[in-house]
Enzyme design. Structure first.
Site, PDB file in Angstrom:
ATOM      1  N   HIS A 130       0.811  -1.292  -0.172  1.00 53.46           N
ATOM      2  CA  HIS A 130       0.011   0.063   0.027  1.00 53.46           C
ATOM      3  C   HIS A 130       0.909   1.273   0.000  1.00 53.46           C
ATOM      4  O   HIS A 130       2.238   1.364   0.806  1.00 53.46           O
ATOM      5  CB  HIS A 130      -1.017  -0.019   1.204  1.00 53.46           C
ATOM      6  CG  HIS A 130      -2.026   0.910   1.210  1.00 53.46           C
ATOM      7  ND1 HIS A 130      -1.816   2.366   1.205  1.00 53.46           N
ATOM      8  CD2 HIS A 130      -3.251   0.898   1.253  1.00 53.46           C
ATOM      9  CE1 HIS A 130      -2.791   3.056   1.425  1.00 53.46           C
ATOM     10  NE2 HIS A 130      -3.824   2.116   1.429  1.00 53.46           N
ATOM     11  N   ASP A 207       2.895  -4.266   7.921  1.00 55.07           N
ATOM     12  CA  ASP A 207       1.576  -3.464   7.793  1.00 55.07           C
ATOM     13  C   ASP A 207       0.408  -4.724   7.916  1.00 55.07           C
ATOM     14  O   ASP A 207       0.497  -5.413   7.068  1.00 55.07           O
ATOM     15  CB  ASP A 207       1.681  -2.789   6.405  1.00 55.07           C
ATOM     16  CG  ASP A 207       0.107  -2.218   6.080  1.00 55.07           C
ATOM     17  OD1 ASP A 207      -0.840  -2.419   6.718  1.00 55.07           O
ATOM     18  OD2 ASP A 207      -0.054  -1.716   4.990  1.00 55.07           O
ATOM     19  N   GLN A 210      -4.528  -5.300   6.489  1.00 51.30           N
ATOM     20  CA  GLN A 210      -5.613  -6.330   5.881  1.00 51.30           C
ATOM     21  C   GLN A 210      -5.814  -7.646   6.627  1.00 51.30           C
ATOM     22  O   GLN A 210      -6.268  -8.635   6.077  1.00 51.30           O
ATOM     23  CB  GLN A 210      -5.365  -6.714   4.453  1.00 51.30           C
ATOM     24  CG  GLN A 210      -5.428  -5.272   3.481  1.00 51.30           C
ATOM     25  CD  GLN A 210      -7.028  -4.642   3.366  1.00 51.30           C
ATOM     26  OE1 GLN A 210      -7.709  -5.356   3.733  1.00 51.30           O
ATOM     27  NE2 GLN A 210      -7.030  -3.487   3.152  1.00 51.30           N
ATOM     28  N   LYS A 233     -11.011  -1.366   9.685  1.00 51.25           N
ATOM     29  CA  LYS A 233     -10.693  -2.445   8.860  1.00 51.25           C
ATOM     30  C   LYS A 233     -11.101  -4.047   9.636  1.00 51.25           C
ATOM     31  O   LYS A 233     -11.222  -5.033   9.028  1.00 51.25           O
ATOM     32  CB  LYS A 233      -9.542  -2.799   8.078  1.00 51.25           C
ATOM     33  CG  LYS A 233      -9.182  -1.639   7.081  1.00 51.25           C
ATOM     34  CD  LYS A 233      -8.132  -1.672   6.293  1.00 51.25           C
ATOM     35  CE  LYS A 233      -7.580  -0.393   5.526  1.00 51.25           C
ATOM     36  NZ  LYS A 233      -8.267  -0.366   4.230  1.00 51.25           N
ATOM     37  N   CYS A 373      -4.438   2.145  -3.964  1.00 54.84           N
ATOM     38  CA  CYS A 373      -3.488   2.485  -3.249  1.00 54.84           C
ATOM     39  C   CYS A 373      -2.252   1.700  -3.355  1.00 54.84           C
ATOM     40  O   CYS A 373      -1.404   1.346  -2.526  1.00 54.84           O
ATOM     41  CB  CYS A 373      -3.692   2.856  -1.824  1.00 54.84           C
ATOM     42  SG  CYS A 373      -4.814   4.146  -1.611  1.00 54.84           S
TER      43      CYS A 373
END
Length: 415
Positions: A130, A207, A210, A233, A373
């Site tokens: 991202h 990260d 997700q 999320k 993104c």
């Protein structure tokens, strides 16, 4: 009303879905079919109620006043830190820093490490990352003269692990990875990749935006220096996120924001900062959002995790299968071992992804169209963008069938 704790043999999916008021609405003549959870998840009533309760009855600033409302607000706020610690299996609450989201968390690390970087230092970044896990490192490189090097991708848009191993011989200072890719839902083997980075002395940031809604995350097992994610999320509110770090890794960070809350002493002769995690939490935090995040964690904890995971995987495989049977569909990032979760990226022939998304929306089906993104990933795949259908714990087979039927109608219009 929250869902009562269910065992693995008591899985009532409709009882879960009914907790999300947004899913009960009509969009024009069509009931909402929400397949954009990777962008932001819908919120259960328990999260909405927890935030309303704070604003209606417990509204006060935290850590400051001596009155009862402040004590109640502070207790709730700090209890969420304990919840997050357990949620990702951190060793201590000192490792849990509240932020406004994944993007701010990564920026805090990139800014905070500036003094440790010099010209020529290497930063390896997941080629499918991202933008929030690319741009802060580019800014760090611009400040220091370091070099940002993308980890090459295979033709399917997934990390080329042979190339990654070769890049590690350059002794990178930091490696930034995605746990699950934003655009395609590909699960990266972050534990193995972090172990390799650790072997060459690199710092690591993962990260997890997700990942946290779909996988059981154990930061001690992954052994990364930093792990970041957002509340919105994972069925929580917007405006709240988490920066996890090993204690020594967090101590390395120069605070990005300074002022109230994070200080120990202030005089015009100088200022000293407080202890972790306060030293990285300047100003009044998003108290209601933090409380909402705690309610989201409680909501998830009451669900049968094994069956939820199986349910989501069955839906993703069913979605992939139905797309392939529709014809004239290109699906991206799917490998034979099906190491995808949460999302499927696709295009309809050579049609523009925005046209597809608009026509689906006219039938009440919400997906995402664009570059997600992840422009470098799109460039690697040699496309300008794509459509993405993404699921959550509330998604069901009827959602997939409605989507496929709507997409078939779109296909008949455009092709």
């Amino acid at each position: 009303m929250s869902v009562k704790r269910m065992t693995d043999c008591q899985f009532d999916h409709q009882a879960i879905r009914s907790q999300f008021p947004a899913l009960q609405q009509q969009l024009g003549d069509n009931p909402l079919c929400y397949l954009d959870t990777a962008a932001t998840s819908q919120k259960p009533q328990s999260v909405i109620d927890a935030m309303n309760h704070y604003y209606q009855l417990d509204n006060a600033n935290v850590h400051r006043a001596a009155h009862q409302l402040a004590a109640k607000a502070t207790l709730q706020y700090e209890q969420v830190r304990v919840q997050v610690q357990g949620f990702i299996n951190a060793a201590t609450t000192q490792q849990i820093v509240f932020t406004h989201g994944t993007t701010e968390s990564i920026n805090m690390v990139a800014h905070g490490l500036t003094d440790l970087f010099k010209a020529g230092d290497v930063i390896l970044v997941d080629g499918a990352a991202h933008h929030a896990n690319i741009v802060p490192w580019q800014a760090l490189a611009k400040r220091t003269g370091a070099n940002v090097i993308p980890i090459p991708l295979d033709s399917d848009g997934c990390i080329n692990h042979s190339a990654y191993d070769a890049l590690l011989t350059q002794a990178p200072k930091l490696v930034a990875l995605s746990h699950v890719t934003n655009a395609m839902g590909t699960i990266n083997p972050v534990k193995a990749m972090v172990a390799k980075a650790n072997n060459v002395g690199a710092m690591t940031l993962i990260d997890g935006a997700q990942a946290v809604a779909h996988l059981n995350v154990d930061v001690q097992s992954i052994d990364c220096d930093y792990y970041v994610f957002s509340g919105h999320k994972m069925y929580g509110p917007t405006g709240v996120g988490i920066l996890y770090g090993k204690l020594d890794a967090l101590e390395k960070l120069t605070p990005m924001l300074t002022g109230g809350e994070m200080i120990k002493t202030v005089s015009f002769d100088g200022t000293s900062y407080g202890e972790l995690p306060n030293r990285l939490e300047a100003g009044t935090p998003a108290i209601a959002a933090v409380i909402g995040l705690g309610a989201a964690i409680t909501f998830l904890a009451e669900l049968p995790q094994t069956l939820i995971h199986q349910h989501e995987q069955q839906l993703i495989h069913y979605l992939q299968q139905q797309l392939s049977q529709l014809g004239d569909i290109s699906v991206y990032g799917v490998r034979p071992n099906n190491d995808n979760i949460g999302a499927v990226a696709f295009n309809l022939a050579d049609e523009h992804h925005q046209d597809v998304g608009i026509l689906l929306d006219q039938q009440g089906v919400a997906i995402r169209g664009g570059h997600h993104c992840a422009m470098p990933l799109m460039q690697s795949l040699q496309i300008k963008g794509c459509c993405r259908a993404s699921i959550g714990i509330y998604s069901n087979q009827q959602d997939i069938d409605r989507f496929i039927n709507a997409l078939a109608e779109v296909k008949s219009i455009l092709l």
